[in-house]
Design a protein around this motif. Structure first.
Motif, PDB file in Angstrom:
ATOM      1  N   THR A 161       0.899  -1.377   0.004  1.00  0.00           N
ATOM      2  CA  THR A 161       0.018   0.043   0.089  1.00  0.00           C
ATOM      3  C   THR A 161       0.820   1.153  -0.082  1.00  0.00           C
ATOM      4  N   ALA A 162       0.511   2.179  -0.893  1.00  0.00           N
ATOM      5  CA  ALA A 162       1.327   3.603  -0.930  1.00  0.00           C
ATOM      6  C   ALA A 162       0.941   4.320  -0.118  1.00  0.00           C
ATOM      7  N   ILE A 163       2.195   4.597   0.900  1.00  0.00           N
ATOM      8  CA  ILE A 163       1.825   5.521   2.016  1.00  0.00           C
ATOM      9  C   ILE A 163       2.577   6.890   2.343  1.00  0.00           C
ATOM     10  N   GLY A 164       3.600   7.037   1.233  1.00  0.00           N
ATOM     11  CA  GLY A 164       4.469   8.327   1.281  1.00  0.00           C
ATOM     12  C   GLY A 164       5.089   8.285  -0.107  1.00  0.00           C
ATOM     13  N   ALA A 223       5.584  13.675   1.526  1.00  0.00           N
ATOM     14  CA  ALA A 223       4.034  13.234   2.105  1.00  0.00           C
ATOM     15  C   ALA A 223       4.014  11.891   2.759  1.00  0.00           C
ATOM     16  N   VAL A 224       3.432  11.792   3.673  1.00  0.00           N
ATOM     17  CA  VAL A 224       3.016  10.698   4.526  1.00  0.00           C
ATOM     18  C   VAL A 224       1.751  10.755   4.840  1.00  0.00           C
ATOM     19  N   ARG A 225       0.889   9.542   4.534  1.00  0.00           N
ATOM     20  CA  ARG A 225      -0.428   9.625   4.779  1.00  0.00           C
ATOM     21  C   ARG A 225      -0.629   9.467   6.414  1.00  0.00           C
ATOM     22  N   GLU A 226      -1.620  10.327   6.852  1.00  0.00           N
ATOM     23  CA  GLU A 226      -1.861  10.604   8.248  1.00  0.00           C
ATOM     24  C   GLU A 226      -1.711   9.456   9.066  1.00  0.00           C
ATOM     25  N   HIS A 250       0.162   6.818   8.912  1.00  0.00           N
ATOM     26  CA  HIS A 250       1.419   6.443   8.964  1.00  0.00           C
ATOM     27  C   HIS A 250       2.368   7.521   9.389  1.00  0.00           C
ATOM     28  N   ARG A 251       2.054   8.747   9.962  1.00  0.00           N
ATOM     29  CA  ARG A 251       3.002   9.538  10.456  1.00  0.00           C
ATOM     30  C   ARG A 251       3.668   9.291  11.747  1.00  0.00           C
ATOM     31  N   GLY A 252       4.622   9.589  12.185  1.00  0.00           N
ATOM     32  CA  GLY A 252       5.244   9.286  13.352  1.00  0.00           C
ATOM     33  C   GLY A 252       6.062   7.917  13.298  1.00  0.00           C
ATOM     34  N   ASN A 253       6.117   7.282  12.309  1.00  0.00           N
ATOM     35  CA  ASN A 253       6.643   5.874  12.377  1.00  0.00           C
ATOM     36  C   ASN A 253       7.927   5.609  11.448  1.00  0.00           C
ATOM     37  N   GLY A 254       8.777   7.011  11.004  1.00  0.00           N
ATOM     38  CA  GLY A 254       9.973   6.935  10.350  1.00  0.00           C
ATOM     39  C   GLY A 254       9.778   7.069   8.894  1.00  0.00           C
ATOM     40  N   TRP A 255       8.609   6.938   8.380  1.00  0.00           N
ATOM     41  CA  TRP A 255       8.416   6.920   6.865  1.00  0.00           C
ATOM     42  C   TRP A 255       8.963   8.156   6.318  1.00  0.00           C
ATOM     43  N   GLY A 256       8.678   9.519   6.843  1.00  0.00           N
ATOM     44  CA  GLY A 256       9.283  10.820   6.207  1.00  0.00           C
ATOM     45  C   GLY A 256      10.866  10.762   6.428  1.00  0.00           C
ATOM     46  N   ARG A 257      11.378  10.359   7.564  1.00  0.00           N
ATOM     47  CA  ARG A 257      12.845  10.093   7.481  1.00  0.00           C
ATOM     48  C   ARG A 257      13.331   9.151   6.317  1.00  0.00           C
ATOM     49  N   ASP A 258      12.829   7.982   6.453  1.00  0.00           N
ATOM     50  CA  ASP A 258      13.114   7.163   5.272  1.00  0.00           C
ATOM     51  C   ASP A 258      12.914   7.873   3.744  1.00  0.00           C
ATOM     52  N   LEU A 259      12.071   8.521   3.467  1.00  0.00           N
ATOM     53  CA  LEU A 259      11.761   9.200   2.238  1.00  0.00           C
ATOM     54  C   LEU A 259      12.906  10.390   2.240  1.00  0.00           C
ATOM     55  N   VAL A 260      13.100  11.049   3.145  1.00  0.00           N
ATOM     56  CA  VAL A 260      14.050  12.171   2.909  1.00  0.00           C
ATOM     57  C   VAL A 260      15.648  11.588   2.796  1.00  0.00           C
ATOM     58  N   THR A 261      15.846  10.451   3.419  1.00  0.00           N
ATOM     59  CA  THR A 261      16.971   9.611   3.188  1.00  0.00           C
ATOM     60  C   THR A 261      17.382   9.140   1.688  1.00  0.00           C
ATOM     61  N   ALA A 262      16.220   8.600   1.272  1.00  0.00           N
ATOM     62  CA  ALA A 262      16.100   8.184  -0.066  1.00  0.00           C
ATOM     63  C   ALA A 262      16.519   8.977  -0.868  1.00  0.00           C
ATOM     64  N   VAL A 263      15.839  10.497  -0.866  1.00  0.00           N
ATOM     65  CA  VAL A 263      16.190  11.370  -1.810  1.00  0.00           C
ATOM     66  C   VAL A 263      17.566  11.703  -1.756  1.00  0.00           C
TER      67      VAL A 263
END
Length: 145
Positions: free
Chosen positions: A55-58, A76-79, A81-94
């Motif tokens: 499922t796409a979440i970010g 963007a991270v779906r509401e 799923h926030r607070g679980n590290g997904w935003g950090r993981d996205l920025v790290t990938a970028v």
């Protein structure tokens, strides 16, 4: 957090999924006008997709501004799923993709509500507050090592 699946959205299917996340977060949740969200710069960007159990979440995108500078956008991270590290993981990938492309600096326009999130990732604020799409933002930058 389950094993993170964050990748470059290399297929049309992945890219469409990333756009659906952006629409849900920015247009539906935050009320950003679609004409501002889809700004004509998507074809010049590398897109990223975070998914959990299929499922796409970010989502995020990276645009090269010049030979040394990239711009992190549309994180963007779906509401739910926030607070679980997904935003950090996205920025790290970028950031990893930016390094791979030989970029030495990243800039971004952060909503002030998440400015501290980017501070924790090593970004520093370099502007006064300004409005973008009706939302308060600041410009931030990070030197890549």
């Amino acid at each position: 957090m389950p094993a993170s699946d964050v990748r470059v959205a290399a297929t049309e299917s992945d890219r469409a999924a990333a756009f659906r996340v952006r629409h849900a977060v920015f247009v539906e949740e935050q009320g950003v006008d679609e004409s501002l969200e889809y700004d004509g710069k998507d074809d010049d960007a590398v897109h990223f997709l975070a998914s959990e159990e299929g499922t796409a979440i970010g989502a995020a995108r990276l645009r090269e501004l010049d030979d040394e500078t990239g711009k992190v956008e549309r994180v963007a991270v779906r509401e739910a799923h926030r607070g679980n590290g997904w935003g950090r993981d996205l920025v790290t990938a970028v950031e990893a993709e930016a390094r791979r492309r030989g970029l030495s600096t990243l800039v971004l326009h952060a909503q002030t509500a998440v400015e501290s999130f980017y501070h924790r990732l090593g970004y520093r604020t370099v502007s006064e507050e300004f409005e973008e799409a009706g939302i308060a933002h600041v410009e931030m930058t990070k030197r890549l090592s």
